[in-house]
Design a protein around this motif. Sequence first.
Motif, PDB file in Angstrom:
ATOM      1  N   UNK A  66      55.380 -32.900 -37.801  1.00  0.00           N
ATOM      2  CA  UNK A  66      55.858 -32.284 -36.659  1.00  0.00           C
ATOM      3  C   UNK A  66      56.604 -31.174 -36.781  1.00  0.00           C
ATOM      4  N   UNK A  67      56.382 -29.832 -36.138  1.00  0.00           N
ATOM      5  CA  UNK A  67      57.167 -28.814 -36.222  1.00  0.00           C
ATOM      6  C   UNK A  67      57.219 -28.620 -34.405  1.00  0.00           C
ATOM      7  N   UNK A  68      58.371 -28.810 -33.856  1.00  0.00           N
ATOM      8  CA  UNK A  68      58.383 -28.718 -32.480  1.00  0.00           C
ATOM      9  C   UNK A  68      59.973 -28.342 -31.913  1.00  0.00           C
ATOM     10  N   UNK A  69      59.796 -27.620 -30.768  1.00  0.00           N
ATOM     11  CA  UNK A  69      61.394 -27.035 -30.152  1.00  0.00           C
ATOM     12  C   UNK A  69      61.593 -27.845 -28.904  1.00  0.00           C
ATOM     13  N   UNK A  70      60.995 -28.996 -28.699  1.00  0.00           N
ATOM     14  CA  UNK A  70      61.055 -29.674 -27.471  1.00  0.00           C
ATOM     15  C   UNK A  70      62.079 -30.861 -27.819  1.00  0.00           C
ATOM     16  N   UNK A  71      62.489 -31.622 -26.500  1.00  0.00           N
ATOM     17  CA  UNK A  71      63.440 -32.800 -26.893  1.00  0.00           C
ATOM     18  C   UNK A  71      62.634 -33.733 -27.685  1.00  0.00           C
ATOM     19  N   UNK A  72      63.349 -34.333 -28.645  1.00  0.00           N
ATOM     20  CA  UNK A  72      62.826 -35.173 -29.555  1.00  0.00           C
ATOM     21  C   UNK A  72      62.612 -36.473 -28.971  1.00  0.00           C
ATOM     22  N   UNK A  73      61.495 -37.008 -29.039  1.00  0.00           N
ATOM     23  CA  UNK A  73      61.045 -38.316 -28.275  1.00  0.00           C
ATOM     24  C   UNK A  73      61.408 -39.383 -29.459  1.00  0.00           C
ATOM     25  N   UNK A  74      61.485 -39.100 -30.877  1.00  0.00           N
ATOM     26  CA  UNK A  74      61.701 -39.976 -31.910  1.00  0.00           C
ATOM     27  C   UNK A  74      60.645 -40.986 -32.344  1.00  0.00           C
ATOM     28  N   UNK A  75      59.470 -40.329 -32.270  1.00  0.00           N
ATOM     29  CA  UNK A  75      58.391 -40.966 -32.911  1.00  0.00           C
ATOM     30  C   UNK A  75      57.879 -40.335 -34.069  1.00  0.00           C
ATOM     31  N   UNK A  91      62.397 -31.316 -35.723  1.00  0.00           N
ATOM     32  CA  UNK A  91      62.570 -30.758 -34.283  1.00  0.00           C
ATOM     33  C   UNK A  91      63.735 -30.321 -33.985  1.00  0.00           C
ATOM     34  N   UNK A  92      63.827 -29.036 -33.532  1.00  0.00           N
ATOM     35  CA  UNK A  92      64.687 -28.264 -33.600  1.00  0.00           C
ATOM     36  C   UNK A  92      64.550 -27.245 -32.254  1.00  0.00           C
ATOM     37  N   UNK A  93      65.664 -27.147 -31.509  1.00  0.00           N
ATOM     38  CA  UNK A  93      65.621 -26.516 -30.335  1.00  0.00           C
ATOM     39  C   UNK A  93      65.675 -25.021 -30.563  1.00  0.00           C
ATOM     40  N   UNK A  94      64.746 -24.270 -31.198  1.00  0.00           N
ATOM     41  CA  UNK A  94      64.487 -22.826 -31.452  1.00  0.00           C
ATOM     42  C   UNK A  94      64.010 -22.202 -30.047  1.00  0.00           C
ATOM     43  N   UNK A  95      63.918 -20.955 -30.078  1.00  0.00           N
ATOM     44  CA  UNK A  95      63.237 -20.534 -28.840  1.00  0.00           C
ATOM     45  C   UNK A  95      61.626 -20.612 -28.847  1.00  0.00           C
ATOM     46  N   UNK A 140      56.815 -15.284 -29.881  1.00  0.00           N
ATOM     47  CA  UNK A 140      58.261 -15.346 -30.126  1.00  0.00           C
ATOM     48  C   UNK A 140      58.938 -14.597 -28.973  1.00  0.00           C
ATOM     49  N   UNK A 141      58.236 -13.435 -28.771  1.00  0.00           N
ATOM     50  CA  UNK A 141      59.112 -12.472 -27.685  1.00  0.00           C
ATOM     51  C   UNK A 141      58.943 -13.175 -26.135  1.00  0.00           C
ATOM     52  N   UNK A 142      57.768 -13.989 -26.160  1.00  0.00           N
ATOM     53  CA  UNK A 142      57.534 -14.449 -24.558  1.00  0.00           C
ATOM     54  C   UNK A 142      58.548 -15.710 -24.551  1.00  0.00           C
ATOM     55  N   UNK A 143      58.473 -16.611 -25.278  1.00  0.00           N
ATOM     56  CA  UNK A 143      59.309 -17.681 -25.424  1.00  0.00           C
ATOM     57  C   UNK A 143      60.808 -17.383 -25.425  1.00  0.00           C
ATOM     58  N   UNK A 149      71.197 -14.198 -23.196  1.00  0.00           N
ATOM     59  CA  UNK A 149      71.995 -14.969 -22.042  1.00  0.00           C
ATOM     60  C   UNK A 149      71.220 -16.049 -21.201  1.00  0.00           C
ATOM     61  N   UNK A 150      70.048 -15.978 -21.580  1.00  0.00           N
ATOM     62  CA  UNK A 150      69.192 -17.219 -21.006  1.00  0.00           C
ATOM     63  C   UNK A 150      69.006 -18.426 -21.867  1.00  0.00           C
ATOM     64  N   UNK A 151      69.854 -18.350 -22.963  1.00  0.00           N
ATOM     65  CA  UNK A 151      70.083 -19.766 -23.560  1.00  0.00           C
ATOM     66  C   UNK A 151      68.496 -20.142 -24.405  1.00  0.00           C
ATOM     67  N   UNK A 152      67.832 -19.090 -24.658  1.00  0.00           N
ATOM     68  CA  UNK A 152      66.380 -19.415 -25.272  1.00  0.00           C
ATOM     69  C   UNK A 152      66.590 -19.243 -26.614  1.00  0.00           C
ATOM     70  N   UNK A 153      67.384 -18.202 -27.116  1.00  0.00           N
ATOM     71  CA  UNK A 153      67.216 -17.564 -28.425  1.00  0.00           C
ATOM     72  C   UNK A 153      68.179 -18.182 -29.783  1.00  0.00           C
ATOM     73  N   UNK A 154      67.790 -18.311 -30.901  1.00  0.00           N
ATOM     74  CA  UNK A 154      68.685 -18.770 -31.572  1.00  0.00           C
ATOM     75  C   UNK A 154      68.607 -17.984 -32.704  1.00  0.00           C
ATOM     76  N   UNK A 155      69.729 -18.079 -33.934  1.00  0.00           N
ATOM     77  CA  UNK A 155      69.577 -16.904 -34.974  1.00  0.00           C
ATOM     78  C   UNK A 155      68.305 -17.269 -35.757  1.00  0.00           C
ATOM     79  N   UNK A 156      67.578 -18.584 -35.868  1.00  0.00           N
ATOM     80  CA  UNK A 156      66.394 -18.547 -36.435  1.00  0.00           C
ATOM     81  C   UNK A 156      65.533 -17.600 -35.798  1.00  0.00           C
ATOM     82  N   UNK A 157      65.363 -17.619 -34.693  1.00  0.00           N
ATOM     83  CA  UNK A 157      64.301 -16.450 -34.083  1.00  0.00           C
ATOM     84  C   UNK A 157      64.585 -15.247 -34.328  1.00  0.00           C
ATOM     85  N   UNK A 158      65.866 -14.924 -34.372  1.00  0.00           N
ATOM     86  CA  UNK A 158      66.086 -13.459 -34.428  1.00  0.00           C
ATOM     87  C   UNK A 158      65.676 -12.974 -36.258  1.00  0.00           C
ATOM     88  N   UNK A 159      65.913 -14.212 -37.060  1.00  0.00           N
ATOM     89  CA  UNK A 159      65.846 -13.875 -38.502  1.00  0.00           C
ATOM     90  C   UNK A 159      64.494 -13.540 -38.583  1.00  0.00           C
TER      91      UNK A 159
END
Length: 368
Positions: free
Chosen positions: A123-132, A141-145, A174-177, A184-194
Amino acid sequence: MSHLETFLDQVHQRLINDSTSKRVIITGNDSADLDSIISALLFAYLSSKQDNETLYIPLIKVPKADLALRPELAYVMDLIHLNHQKLVCIDELTLDPHASVVLVDHNHLTPPLGQYDNQVIGILDHHVDEHLYESAPLRRVEMVGSCVTLVLDHFPDHLWTNNKEIAQIALGPLLVDTVNLKWELGRTTELDVTVYHKLIGALYNVTSSSSSSTSLTDDYFKSIEKVKSQVDTMSSYDILRRDYKEFVVDGYRIGTSAVTWHFRAWAERNSAQEIRQAAIDYAHQRQLDMEVIFTAFDHNGEYRRQLAVFIMQPKLQTVQDNLEKNTDIQLKPIKEFDVAGFYDQGNIRMSRKQVWPLLKQLIEQHEK
């Protein structure tokens, strides 16, 4: 020919001719948006570079005909001369009961892949973890952009940082999401920028901080958004189903449609009453108890969001009432519409990814 197109040709050939190799299905989520499709494609392609004996199948969970509802997909893939019709769609694949499954851009299997519940290996995902599938060997599961960020970060740099084809199509979602990396929209993380910096270096052969690279990516983002927003010639039915996800919560079936058009323009074409009726008809067709429409769009240079809620199961009316009162999402009824259920959304940082857990919680609590 694109290396990725050659890979897809080989996948199709092996699906027909190779019945002995181990098969791994890489599947994105049901909405089959740009991030989900490209994440599945790149995970499968890069995995095949490390292990060419296993057949990695990037599966798109919509029928082939529905790719036409995603013009931004064709636009991005055309840039590297990759024919999007070569993608493997759900109506083309005979499911192998012995295959393993990797989920990208979601972390909960949905039909018709429910039979693989015990065969999820990644699993590679950036949504809320349903712990399955918590025993899956690969589980991140990490809340990146963007999910593409997680996919590329999973593989060694040497497999993709010098590949212009990968850089071109990965940069799109990557740009769209991340809405063009707007912090300022809270959807970007340091990993996205890297990851963005590495893609820029591969694609334009310039430093990521240069003004030329910023200008080029701005143009790329705007071009994708322009193509993605051209839905005014689509029927309301197609608009509702082009980026659709469905959930079941406490026995209630909830549909969610993400739309790249604002309600006022849509209502100028069809009227608010007609939009409402189209949503209700769609809900009845899907046997839904609730249909929710999310919009996100640029209006005169300002990013905005709207929401619409349509209730088929009267017991869920309290959910809509509580959503209206919620101080996090900040909904305001669109007063000029002559029907209820349409809202301007005050908190533009809350996309479907953030609103859905709130809505799910309200549904779970509504009878308590």
